[in-house]
Design a protein around this motif. Structure first.
Motif, mmCIF file in Angstrom:
data_model
loop_
_atom_site.group_PDB
_atom_site.id
_atom_site.type_symbol
_atom_site.label_atom_id
_atom_site.label_comp_id
_atom_site.label_asym_id
_atom_site.label_seq_id
_atom_site.Cartn_x
_atom_site.Cartn_y
_atom_site.Cartn_z
ATOM 1 N N ASP A 10 0.815 -1.204 0.000
ATOM 2 C CA ASP A 10 0.000 0.000 0.000
ATOM 3 C C ASP A 10 0.854 1.262 0.000
ATOM 4 O O ASP A 10 0.345 2.349 -0.147
ATOM 5 C CB ASP A 10 -0.974 0.016 1.191
ATOM 6 C CG ASP A 10 -0.245 -0.068 2.519
ATOM 7 O OD1 ASP A 10 0.868 -0.627 2.544
ATOM 8 O OD2 ASP A 10 -0.786 0.418 3.524
ATOM 9 N N SER A 11 2.146 1.099 0.145
ATOM 10 C CA SER A 11 3.009 2.266 0.132
ATOM 11 C C SER A 11 3.563 2.490 -1.268
ATOM 12 O O SER A 11 4.238 1.637 -1.828
ATOM 13 C CB SER A 11 4.152 2.071 1.118
ATOM 14 O OG SER A 11 5.238 2.882 0.737
ATOM 15 N N GLU A 12 3.236 3.641 -1.806
ATOM 16 C CA GLU A 12 3.638 3.923 -3.181
ATOM 17 C C GLU A 12 5.155 3.957 -3.321
ATOM 18 O O GLU A 12 5.710 3.460 -4.295
ATOM 19 C CB GLU A 12 3.039 5.251 -3.623
ATOM 20 C CG GLU A 12 3.144 5.440 -5.124
ATOM 21 C CD GLU A 12 2.629 6.797 -5.568
ATOM 22 O OE1 GLU A 12 2.116 7.550 -4.729
ATOM 23 O OE2 GLU A 12 2.751 7.078 -6.766
ATOM 24 N N SER A 13 5.829 4.526 -2.322
ATOM 25 C CA SER A 13 7.277 4.648 -2.460
ATOM 26 C C SER A 13 7.934 3.270 -2.466
ATOM 27 O O SER A 13 8.861 3.022 -3.231
ATOM 28 C CB SER A 13 7.848 5.526 -1.361
ATOM 29 O OG SER A 13 7.429 5.094 -0.099
ATOM 30 N N ILE A 14 7.434 2.379 -1.616
ATOM 31 C CA ILE A 14 7.989 1.023 -1.614
ATOM 32 C C ILE A 14 7.698 0.346 -2.957
ATOM 33 O O ILE A 14 8.575 -0.267 -3.561
ATOM 34 C CB ILE A 14 7.381 0.178 -0.465
ATOM 35 C CG1 ILE A 14 7.635 0.839 0.883
ATOM 36 C CG2 ILE A 14 7.903 -1.251 -0.520
ATOM 37 C CD1 ILE A 14 8.948 0.546 1.532
ATOM 38 N N GLU A 16 7.328 1.678 -5.772
ATOM 39 C CA GLU A 16 8.179 2.233 -6.828
ATOM 40 C C GLU A 16 9.606 1.709 -6.749
ATOM 41 O O GLU A 16 10.208 1.403 -7.770
ATOM 42 C CB GLU A 16 8.156 3.759 -6.775
ATOM 43 C CG GLU A 16 6.865 4.298 -7.328
ATOM 44 C CD GLU A 16 6.989 5.733 -7.814
ATOM 45 O OE1 GLU A 16 8.081 6.312 -7.682
ATOM 46 O OE2 GLU A 16 5.995 6.253 -8.326
ATOM 47 N N PHE B 5 13.650 8.189 -4.717
ATOM 48 C CA PHE B 5 12.293 7.956 -4.244
ATOM 49 C C PHE B 5 11.995 8.672 -2.933
ATOM 50 O O PHE B 5 10.942 8.536 -2.361
ATOM 51 C CB PHE B 5 12.053 6.461 -4.083
ATOM 52 C CG PHE B 5 12.234 5.705 -5.371
ATOM 53 C CD1 PHE B 5 11.237 5.721 -6.333
ATOM 54 C CD2 PHE B 5 13.400 5.004 -5.626
ATOM 55 C CE1 PHE B 5 11.394 5.051 -7.522
ATOM 56 C CE2 PHE B 5 13.557 4.329 -6.814
ATOM 57 C CZ PHE B 5 12.562 4.351 -7.770
ATOM 58 N N LYS B 8 9.113 11.139 -2.906
ATOM 59 C CA LYS B 8 7.864 10.378 -2.959
ATOM 60 C C LYS B 8 7.530 9.850 -1.576
ATOM 61 O O LYS B 8 6.394 9.911 -1.120
ATOM 62 C CB LYS B 8 8.027 9.240 -3.965
ATOM 63 C CG LYS B 8 6.848 8.333 -4.093
ATOM 64 C CD LYS B 8 5.701 9.002 -4.825
ATOM 65 C CE LYS B 8 6.034 9.108 -6.278
ATOM 66 N NZ LYS B 8 4.987 9.638 -7.098
ATOM 67 N N PHE B 9 8.552 9.379 -0.897
ATOM 68 C CA PHE B 9 8.319 8.846 0.439
ATOM 69 C C PHE B 9 7.798 9.929 1.371
ATOM 70 O O PHE B 9 6.839 9.718 2.108
ATOM 71 C CB PHE B 9 9.594 8.225 1.016
ATOM 72 C CG PHE B 9 9.498 8.004 2.508
ATOM 73 C CD1 PHE B 9 8.673 7.008 3.005
ATOM 74 C CD2 PHE B 9 10.183 8.806 3.393
ATOM 75 C CE1 PHE B 9 8.541 6.816 4.364
ATOM 76 C CE2 PHE B 9 10.055 8.632 4.754
ATOM 77 C CZ PHE B 9 9.238 7.629 5.239
ATOM 78 N N GLU B 12 4.273 10.723 0.665
ATOM 79 C CA GLU B 12 3.418 9.631 1.098
ATOM 80 C C GLU B 12 3.372 9.554 2.625
ATOM 81 O O GLU B 12 2.329 9.307 3.218
ATOM 82 C CB GLU B 12 4.013 8.353 0.531
ATOM 83 C CG GLU B 12 3.264 7.120 0.815
ATOM 84 C CD GLU B 12 4.024 5.984 0.185
ATOM 85 O OE1 GLU B 12 3.928 5.844 -1.041
ATOM 86 O OE2 GLU B 12 4.731 5.260 0.891
ATOM 87 N N ASN B 16 0.377 9.518 5.319
ATOM 88 C CA ASN B 16 0.251 8.572 6.418
ATOM 89 C C ASN B 16 0.036 9.294 7.735
ATOM 90 O O ASN B 16 -0.779 8.883 8.552
ATOM 91 C CB ASN B 16 1.525 7.718 6.539
ATOM 92 C CG ASN B 16 1.461 6.507 5.648
ATOM 93 O OD1 ASN B 16 0.420 5.882 5.519
ATOM 94 N ND2 ASN B 16 2.571 6.172 5.023
ATOM 95 N N SER B 46 3.977 1.823 8.297
ATOM 96 C CA SER B 46 4.489 2.328 7.018
ATOM 97 C C SER B 46 5.548 3.390 7.248
ATOM 98 O O SER B 46 6.550 3.440 6.542
ATOM 99 C CB SER B 46 3.364 2.936 6.194
ATOM 100 O OG SER B 46 2.407 1.971 5.905
ATOM 101 N N MET B 53 13.846 2.697 5.121
ATOM 102 C CA MET B 53 14.257 2.459 3.728
ATOM 103 C C MET B 53 14.857 3.692 3.089
ATOM 104 O O MET B 53 15.743 3.615 2.271
ATOM 105 C CB MET B 53 13.036 2.088 2.872
ATOM 106 C CG MET B 53 12.530 0.736 3.080
ATOM 107 S SD MET B 53 12.950 -0.470 1.851
ATOM 108 C CE MET B 53 13.336 0.356 0.379
ATOM 109 N N PHE B 54 14.272 4.831 3.424
ATOM 110 C CA PHE B 54 14.642 6.029 2.690
ATOM 111 C C PHE B 54 15.548 6.954 3.498
ATOM 112 O O PHE B 54 15.630 8.145 3.232
ATOM 113 C CB PHE B 54 13.388 6.763 2.211
ATOM 114 C CG PHE B 54 12.573 5.918 1.268
ATOM 115 C CD1 PHE B 54 12.968 5.745 -0.046
ATOM 116 C CD2 PHE B 54 11.447 5.250 1.714
ATOM 117 C CE1 PHE B 54 12.243 4.935 -0.908
ATOM 118 C CE2 PHE B 54 10.718 4.448 0.857
ATOM 119 C CZ PHE B 54 11.116 4.289 -0.457
ATOM 120 N N ARG B 302 -0.338 9.480 -8.555
ATOM 121 C CA ARG B 302 -0.264 10.783 -7.944
ATOM 122 C C ARG B 302 0.319 11.763 -8.963
ATOM 123 O O ARG B 302 1.284 11.463 -9.636
ATOM 124 C CB ARG B 302 0.667 10.661 -6.750
ATOM 125 C CG ARG B 302 0.650 11.779 -5.813
ATOM 126 C CD ARG B 302 1.775 11.551 -4.847
ATOM 127 N NE ARG B 302 1.460 10.453 -3.946
ATOM 128 C CZ ARG B 302 0.873 10.639 -2.772
ATOM 129 N NH1 ARG B 302 0.565 11.839 -2.385
ATOM 130 N NH2 ARG B 302 0.625 9.622 -1.993
#
Lengths: 121, 683
Positions: A10-14, A16, B5, B8-9, B12, B16, B46, B53-54, B302
């Motif tokens: 559900d996470s767009e960044s993941i 991608e 990314f 984007k994170f 997003e 969240n 998330s 991750m980022f 998006r």
């Protein structure tokens, strides 16, 4: 032939990052935003592996794994799940639901790829 | 590549956070709701996962602790308390901060995050009644590299369960992986096979032993089996250092083992002599596949909002050009061009509708701010207020929503501060101690109606009237309807509170609210009943940039009236209207007040023959506008006015016509409003 990977998160960044990494490696990629969304791809087409997140709205990862394991066409397909928990409980639950393996977040592309090649070649 | 990314994170993650905040506010009123708790947990999860991750490590660390609380809540180990909700809301602000700045660098910041984390941990610790016990961080299974330069030989026994194939595991791959670690010999063994008729394709009846010579540490060997360790018997034993595979004696042992279907024994292997040989380095397995663009399906995406603005703008231009084309086609009388123009009109309308639909966003996205405001403010003031939302799914142009926020915040702040009474006061008035602010949105024709209804003490019209007289805004003898009295609140220079309160006194009066709503072609009205509460109603257009208009001519100039406000058009013989007294005209049994646009716009020339009365619905009145000529329905792009005309009371924009002329768009509500005031003054 290129392998087809269905990624569900559900996470767009993941999504991608995974998508980008896999396409770069020559995989065909299908993308689902949650379990419910992923089911629409499971319509008989050839999919080599499913990579799914566990916590998702609508249908979560465990639910998806259980559903896939009930489908004749995809009963034995390798399924990896993405998880941040290293706790044995979560992994056990997903394994019992029928997952093949897991990928721990955060991951670097190499780790993602090696997890995949662990189960499909 | 991860950096790519990152933006984007963040985007997003903010979503969240938004979701988290919304869910928390819901949780406050519905503390046992599992769905809400799951939603909160998921949002945190998330943030934590994505953060790590980022490269937002502090964020990830922080959310991890927060997540623990909700993990406990989820598992019933902890009850949702006021403290947890407040602390989490506070945390949300901190998370936003972390998303903005990335990892903490300032030592003071680091200290305060530590203090914050301690507070979060204390929630769990208190539940435990033990001193704060730090949950271990999730450890990614990074294999610790053993300092071992020497090569070794291992005996690996691998006995999968019968069901191992079921879940997509292929044991051959595991054997391959072992091969990839060095040099290996794999020996298969068959366990007791069932009768052929009972044999299931999906069952695994095979086990393996692998002799592996490798430089890799033992953990890397274990790692091969990481996915299957619970479904297999795995035994990894070091035989010795050096390479046993080159030992000629080994062959005998292996052959014996295969022919007898009996596994090798470690001690037997250890007794044979080994020779040291060079390690075979791990070979690259599998060639890199080509980078090709593959089919890739996403159900939603998006888009940057400026791209949408640009799209809407371009579509607007297209609609203008299309109108020109239509005009030309009609004048030319050429059937081919007319048919083409008609098709283009059809398409451009569809395109317009589509583009607008894209630029609409649900109110929901902003409601939470209001909810948070009500919550924080009522807590500060010691009031108890429920904020109830209906119609959050209603969609509006994002530009309208953006312009709506401040006025709405002000209105809600007013309701909390001045509307809803203190619990004790409410009890005395025979009400429940808990007040309600009801936010309701719905479609009404091409408009969206938003109502903010509180069940507070209401406003006394007499008080407003006196105040207005006191401030010299109206004449003391003036008879006003209740509605007209409430409208006085929107006049500049009117403020019902003498002392500026800490809450509402932010330098924004209701006149500013009215003006801001007016800027987005909206209307605002208040109705109130003493003791029962106050209702503020906003009427807003769904979109700003294109309107379906009625094109009229007054004198030399053309004007556009939004067709949504037009009720009826009556034609009269020249001078019938102009000769009426008191600006009242009877049509059938009804009488309508009217405004002569020729006077308003100071237009001298008249068109001979007839004049038009356009009946306009404004709020709850029907008022006539008099024009020389009605040209017809006209779909038009509204362009904002420049600096010099911006403050004009009755004109809300301008439109470029097919022939290049400019037509002003009349803001009928304001026109009627200002004319009414003007007339009252002259009377």
């Amino acid at each position: 032939m290129a392998k087809t990977v269905l990624i569900v998160d559900d996470s767009e960044s993941i999504r991608e990052v995974v998508n980008f990494t896999l396409q770069n490696e020559g995989y065909d990629v299908l993308v689902g935003v949650d379990g419910e969304d992923a089911l629409k791809f499971l319509d008989g087409r050839e999919i080599d592996i499913i990579i799914t997140d566990l916590h998702m709205p609508n249908l979560d990862g465990l639910g998806l794994i259980r559903k896939v394991r009930e489908m004749d066409a995809y009963k034995h397909i390798p399924i990896l799940f993405l998880t941040t928990e290293s706790q044995a409980a979560k992994k056990m639950e997903a394994k019992e639901a029928g997952a093949t393996g897991w990928i721990i977040k955060p991951f670097v592309p190499a780790k993602l790829l090696s997890a995949i090649t662990r189960v499909i070649r | 590549m991860i950096d790519k990314f990152k933006d984007k994170f963040v985007e997003e993650a903010l979503d969240n956070v938004h979701d988290l905040e919304e869910a928390l506010l819901l949780l406050e009123t519905d503390r046992q709701n599992r769905d809400i708790i799951e939603r909160i947990f998921r949002a945190m999860h998330s943030l934590k996962g994505g953060g790590a991750m980022f490269g937002f490590n502090d964020l990830s660390d922080f959310t991890h602790h927060l997540e623990t609380i909700f993990d406990w809540v989820r598992n019933g180990k902890l009850q949702v308390s006021d403290h947890i909700i407040s602390l989490t809301l506070e945390s949300i602000d901190h998370i936003r901060h972390l998303l903005e700045i990335g990892d903490l660098k300032d030592s003071q910041d680091i200290q305060s995050q530590k203090a914050f984390i301690l507070k979060v941990q204390n929630v769990i610790a208190q539940q435990n009644n033990t001193p704060s016990e730090v949950q271990p961080q999730p450890v990614t299974p990074v294999v610790k590299q053993e300092k071992d330069d020497g090569t070794k030989s291992y005996l690996i026994s691998f006995e999968p369960e019968q069901d191992i194939l079921k879940n997509g595991t292929n044991p051959f791959f595991l054997i391959d992986d072992l091969h990839a670690l060095g040099e290996a010999v794999a020996l298969p063994f068959f366990k007791a096979l069932p009768n052929f008729s009972d044999l299931k394709v999906i069952s695994c009846h095979c086990a393996w032993q692998v002799i592996l010579y490798t430089a890799a540490p033992i953990n890397e060997i274990k790692d091969v089996f990481i996915f299957v360790e619970d479904e297999c018997k795995i035994d990894i034993q070091e035989i010795s250092s050096g390479n046993i595979l080159t030992n000629p004696e080994l062959k005998q042992l292996v052959d014996g083992s295969i022919s007898s279907n009996k596994p090798l024994v470690l001690t037997a292997l250890q007794t044979i002599k080994q020779e040291n040989k060079q390690v075979i380095t791990q070979e690259e397995t599998g060639s890199k596949k080509k980078n090709t663009l593959k089919d890739h399906k996403i159900s939603s995406m998006r888009v940057a909002s400026n791209k949408i603005d640009e799209l809407v703008n371009l579509v607007s231009e297209l609609v203008t050009i299309q109108a020109q084309l239509n005009l030309y086609a009609e004048n030319s009388g050429e059937p081919t061009i007319m048919a083409l123009a008609e098709n283009i009109q059809k398409l451009s309308r569809q395109l317009r509708d589509n583009a607008f639909e894209i630029s609409l966003i649900p109110l929901q996205s902003e409601l939470m701010r209001f909810q948070r405001l009500v919550r924080d403010l009522s807590k500060d003031l010691g009031k108890e207020i429920d904020f109830v939302i209906e119609g959050g799914e209603i969609e509006l142009d994002k530009n309208i929503i953006e312009n709506l926020i401040d006025p709405m915040l002000h209105l809600i702040r007013n309701s909390v501060d001045h509307g809803v009474e203190m619990p004790s006061e409410r009890l005395k008035a025979g009400k429940s101690p808990k007040g309600t602010i009801f936010f309701k949105a719905y479609y009404s024709g091409a408009s969206v109606i938003i109502k903010i209804i509180d069940d507070g003490k209401g406003i006394d019209p007499e008080f407003i009237r006196r105040k207005a007289i006191e401030k010299g805004l109206i004449d003391a003898k003036l008879e006003l309807s209740k509605k007209e009295i409430f409208d006085l609140v929107f006049l500049s220079g009117f403020s019902t509170r003498d002392e500026v309160s800490d809450v509402s006194g932010r330098g924004v009066g209701m006149d500013v609210v009215k003006r801001k709503i007016g800027e987005i072609r909206g209307e605002v009205a208040i109705d109130s009943e003493i003791g029962k509460g106050t209702t503020t109603t906003l009427e807003l257009p769904m979109t700003l940039s294109i309107i379906d208009g009625l094109l009229i001519k007054v004198g030399q100039n053309e004007y556009v009236i939004p067709i949504s406000s037009v009720e009826k058009i009556h034609e009269f013989v020249n001078a019938t209207i102009s000769n009426t007294l008191n600006n009242i005209l009877s049509i059938g049994e009804k009488q309508y007040p009217f405004i002569d646009l020729r006077t308003v716009f100071d237009a001298k020339t008249q068109i001979e023959g007839s004049e038009q009365l356009i009946l306009i619905k404004s709020e709850d009145k029907i008022v006539g506008l008099v024009a020389d000529q009605v040209i017809g329905e006209y779909q038009t792009v509204v362009k904002p006015l420049g600096r010099y005309l911006k403050k004009h009371e009755t004109i809300s924009g301008a439109s470029i016509m097919g022939n290049g002329n400019i037509a002003f768009v009349i803001d009928t509500n304001r026109l009627i409003h200002f004319q009414t005031i003007k007339r009252r003054k002259t009377n």
